[in-house]
Design a protein around this motif. Structure first.
Motif, PDB file in Angstrom:
ATOM      1  N   ASN A 237       0.817  -1.221   0.000  1.00 28.67           N
ATOM      2  CA  ASN A 237       0.000   0.000   0.000  1.00 28.67           C
ATOM      3  C   ASN A 237       0.847   1.267   0.000  1.00 28.67           C
ATOM      4  OD1 ASN A 237      -2.489   1.467   0.183  1.00 28.67           O
ATOM      5  ND2 ASN A 237      -2.007   1.815   2.353  1.00 28.67           N
ATOM      6  N   CYS A 238       1.775   1.391   0.959  1.00 29.13           N
ATOM      7  CA  CYS A 238       2.501   2.661   1.075  1.00 29.13           C
ATOM      8  C   CYS A 238       3.934   2.578   0.568  1.00 29.13           C
ATOM      9  CB  CYS A 238       2.482   3.163   2.521  1.00 29.13           C
ATOM     10  SG  CYS A 238       3.555   2.233   3.612  1.00 29.13           S
ATOM     11  N   GLY A 239       4.386   1.376   0.218  1.00 27.05           N
ATOM     12  CA  GLY A 239       5.716   1.250  -0.370  1.00 27.05           C
ATOM     13  C   GLY A 239       6.866   1.215   0.623  1.00 27.05           C
ATOM     14  N   LEU A 240       6.575   1.291   1.918  1.00 27.89           N
ATOM     15  CA  LEU A 240       7.638   1.228   2.927  1.00 27.89           C
ATOM     16  C   LEU A 240       8.322  -0.144   2.855  1.00 27.89           C
ATOM     17  CD1 LEU A 240       8.515   2.974   5.638  1.00 27.89           C
ATOM     18  CD2 LEU A 240       7.408   1.079   6.796  1.00 27.89           C
TER      19      LEU A 240
ATOM     20  N   GLU B 296      13.507   0.041   5.760  1.00 27.16           N
ATOM     21  CA  GLU B 296      13.199   1.406   6.219  1.00 27.16           C
ATOM     22  C   GLU B 296      12.553   1.381   7.607  1.00 27.16           C
ATOM     23  OE1 GLU B 296      12.092   4.217   2.475  1.00 27.16           O
ATOM     24  OE2 GLU B 296      10.925   2.372   2.612  1.00 27.16           O
ATOM     25  N   PHE B 297      11.667   0.414   7.818  1.00 26.91           N
ATOM     26  CA  PHE B 297      11.037   0.278   9.133  1.00 26.91           C
ATOM     27  C   PHE B 297      12.095   0.036  10.208  1.00 26.91           C
ATOM     28  CE2 PHE B 297       9.501  -2.965  12.244  1.00 26.91           C
ATOM     29  CZ  PHE B 297       8.854  -2.069  13.083  1.00 26.91           C
TER      30      PHE B 297
ATOM     31  N   LYS C  59       9.283   3.085  12.738  1.00 25.85           N
ATOM     32  CA  LYS C  59       7.901   3.524  12.478  1.00 25.85           C
ATOM     33  C   LYS C  59       7.352   2.861  11.216  1.00 25.85           C
ATOM     34  CE  LYS C  59       7.844   7.248  15.428  1.00 25.85           C
ATOM     35  NZ  LYS C  59       9.062   6.950  16.188  1.00 25.85           N
ATOM     36  N   LEU C  60       6.093   2.431  11.307  1.00 29.23           N
ATOM     37  CA  LEU C  60       5.451   1.837  10.147  1.00 29.23           C
ATOM     38  C   LEU C  60       4.773   2.936   9.319  1.00 29.23           C
ATOM     39  CD1 LEU C  60       4.203  -1.125  12.214  1.00 29.23           C
ATOM     40  CD2 LEU C  60       5.638  -1.372  10.179  1.00 29.23           C
ATOM     41  N   GLY C  61       4.459   2.609   8.058  1.00 30.13           N
ATOM     42  CA  GLY C  61       3.939   3.640   7.162  1.00 30.13           C
ATOM     43  C   GLY C  61       2.426   3.702   7.074  1.00 30.13           C
ATOM     44  N   CYS C  62       1.763   2.566   7.224  1.00 27.97           N
ATOM     45  CA  CYS C  62       0.302   2.548   7.116  1.00 27.97           C
ATOM     46  C   CYS C  62      -0.224   1.273   7.751  1.00 27.97           C
ATOM     47  CB  CYS C  62      -0.141   2.653   5.654  1.00 27.97           C
ATOM     48  SG  CYS C  62       0.075   1.125   4.722  1.00 27.97           S
ATOM     49  N   SER C  63      -1.551   1.155   7.794  1.00 32.41           N
ATOM     50  CA  SER C  63      -2.129  -0.006   8.481  1.00 32.41           C
ATOM     51  C   SER C  63      -1.841  -1.307   7.717  1.00 32.41           C
ATOM     52  CB  SER C  63      -3.636   0.188   8.665  1.00 32.41           C
ATOM     53  OG  SER C  63      -4.240   0.533   7.446  1.00 32.41           O
TER      54      SER C  63
ATOM     55  N   TYR D 218       1.177  -3.582   8.721  1.00 34.01           N
ATOM     56  CA  TYR D 218       0.986  -4.613   9.748  1.00 34.01           C
ATOM     57  C   TYR D 218       0.646  -5.955   9.111  1.00 34.01           C
ATOM     58  CZ  TYR D 218       1.296  -1.522  13.778  1.00 34.01           C
ATOM     59  OH  TYR D 218       1.758  -0.667  14.736  1.00 34.01           O
TER      60      TYR D 218
END
Ligand SMILES: [Zn+2]
Ligand SMILES: [Zn+2]
Lengths: 173, 364
Positions: free
Chosen positions: A80-83, A87-88, A93-97, A100
């Motif tokens: 979804n967010c490409g993280l 990077e995490f 920190k996570l990028g979006c739900s 998970y």
């Protein structure tokens, strides 16, 4: 030996729970063990600042994944967010739900280490209640089951087990 | 929502005093305030650090709608922090309405919803889309949970929260996931500090999953013998369990502080009286005073009031002073930027006025 929970079927499975230096063994039948065992946590509560613990764990977790044969983390990316998982690990920190979901194989052991559990048993948002309330109830009952078994109150345990099986039956329909 | 203009809002905030400074509530001689914070995000939109401008705007506009429509937010207002100066942002930090992180974050559409009594504040587009906080004086965690749970439900009517049945409420940082709940209690522990016991007590509770911080929050030194104790575990326990456990831990610290206070009173009453009256003397006469010295002396004075050595000013006045003497607050009150030296002058005037006023009232 008969199963310690239902006291009807033959106990074929032995489960050991280790807390600190104390080891407790339970002898259960296949059915009771299925309900009881999957939620046992052997991880102690964190003893330090949880943010430091997270940073330390992120470094250690690669090693853990390698041992468990989990796909090397750096190839994983949130759809979804490409993280990326890399990077995490840098930011914590996570990028979006959806992260998970897409990082679940990596996050589950991490959450266990952080919290001694990877399962939410608290509040459920209004919009998701109903179905989720039953799931929550089952989780609570499993927790109660663990407690009464440790106290060796097997009659109570059998009752709780029946309730769990009933609720799970409703959910399957 | 009241829909007041930014200038009016800041003017009101300058004059208002938050409920948590009232010095009321259970065990208010040791517990200054209790707070619960819930971290929430909206499904389908990246967390603020990875959201684009349009997505951040979307969250901000949605918050406006929620606050506008519901009667729960009748006396609340919404500020767009991007429009405020850095001094005004810092002022909101000192008022405990927003976090330091929120004040300094660079992305757009950072917001803050707060009610008249300043018991409720919702940070919009902080680390998570919504950070709902509720703050009351004294030890009142259960009451706070009742209020904040309702507010959470109200927002949840409009917003589909990012939630998974496995991990619970999904948050930007895994250290908040699950309940998203951080509860904290602000304690005044002069006796434990005085007898050098405070480190032992606090080390023991940090071993069982709690964290202790100073007056501000993250990373600042402890001022005025104030300690904030909060939970670190957010997953695997229910909200009620987290709150109960934190309350129990605090009860233990409180009873140790009470025991030490009793001992000190019976063994060294004259020394205590001397310290308290000296603090009173300096505070009511100083012409130049730093915030560090003020906090130290206000703690002594508060201790005197708590022990019944001195009857004025009341706990409410002391709590308010601890708030008002902070750098940004002083500058907002003066209506202009002040150099550190000018702040020390203004601070001394403010303290003298408040303390003399409360003494005159006591004498009538
Ligand atoms: Zn059985
Ligand atoms: Zn993502």
């Amino acid at each position: 030996m008969l199963c310690q929970i239902c006291k009807k079927k033959e106990a074929t499975i032995t489960i050991a729970k280790v807390v600190g230096e104390q080891k407790t063994e339970f002898h259960l039948c296949k059915d009771c063990a299925a309900v009881f065992s999957d939620k046992i946590s052997i991880f102690p509560l964190p003893q330090f600042n949880i943010n430091d613990l997270l940073a330390g764990l992120l470094k250690a977790i690669d090693l853990y994944n390698k041992e468990e044969g989990i796909v090397p983390a750096k190839e994983i990316k949130c759809k979804n967010c490409g993280l990326t998982y890399e990077e995490f690990k840098q930011s914590g920190k996570l990028g979006c739900s959806v992260c998970y979901h897409d990082f679940r194989d990596q996050l589950t052991p991490l959450l266990r280490r952080l919290y001694g559990s990877s399962e939410h048993i608290g509040k459920i948002p209004r919009r998701a209640r109903g179905k989720l309330n039953k799931i929550k109830k089952i989780k609570q009952l499993r927790k109660e089951l663990r407690e009464v078994v440790i106290k060796e109150e097997y009659e109570k345990a059998a009752k709780i087990r029946d309730e769990i099986l009933k609720l799970e039956g409703v959910l399957k329909k | 929502m009241q829909n007041n203009r930014k200038e009016t809002l800041l003017q009101n905030l300058k004059k208002s005093t938050a409920e948590w400074t009232s010095g009321q509530g259970s065990l208010s001689d040791i517990v200054i305030s209790s707070r619960i914070r819930l971290a929430r995000n909206m499904e389908g939109i990246p967390f603020p650090s990875r959201a684009d401008k349009a997505e951040l705007k979307n969250i901000f506009e949605l918050s406006k709608q929620v606050v506008d429509k519901s009667s729960l937010f009748r006396d609340s207002n919404l500020l767009l922090l991007d429009e405020l100066s850095s001094l005004e942002n810092q002022f909101l930090v000192e008022k405990h309405l927003i976090s330091i992180y929120h004040a300094r974050e660079k992305h757009l559409y950072r917001g803050c919803v707060f009610n008249q009594k300043e018991t409720l504040s919702i940070m919009i587009n902080e680390e998570d889309h919504f950070r709902i906080q509720y703050l009351l004086s004294g030890l009142q965690l259960n009451k706070i949970w009742e209020f904040i749970n309702q507010i959470d439900d109200e927002i949840g009517k409009k917003v589909t929260y990012a939630f998974s049945e496995k991990e619970g409420y999904l948050t930007s940082c895994p250290t908040n996931v699950g309940t998203g709940l951080r509860a904290s209690v602000m304690l005044h522990l002069p006796a434990l500090v005085m007898v050098n016991r405070v480190n032992d007590v606090l080390k023991a509770i940090s071993k069982i999953g709690y964290v202790v911080r100073g007056f501000y929050g993250e990373g600042t030194e402890v001022m005025g013998n104030l300690f904030q104790v909060s939970n670190q575990i957010t997953l695997g326990l229910s909200e009620e369990e987290i709150i109960d456990n934190l309350e129990k831990v605090n009860q233990q610290i409180i009873s140790q502080e009470q025991k030490m206070r009793k001992n000190l009173l019976s063994e060294s009453k004259s020394q205590l009286e001397d310290q308290v009256w000296r603090a009173y003397g300096i505070l009511s006469n100083a012409r130049i005073i730093s915030s560090a010295e003020t906090m130290k002396l206000l703690s002594k004075l508060r201790f005197g009031v708590e022990l019944g050595i001195i009857s004025y000013p009341g706990l409410g006045t002391i709590n308010k002073l601890m708030l008002l003497i902070q750098p940004a607050y002083l500058q907002i009150l003066s209506g202009k930027e002040l150099s550190p030296y000018d702040r020390d002058l203004q601070r001394a005037i403010l303290i003298r006025n408040k303390i003399t006023y409360s003494r005159e009232r006591m004498c009538i």
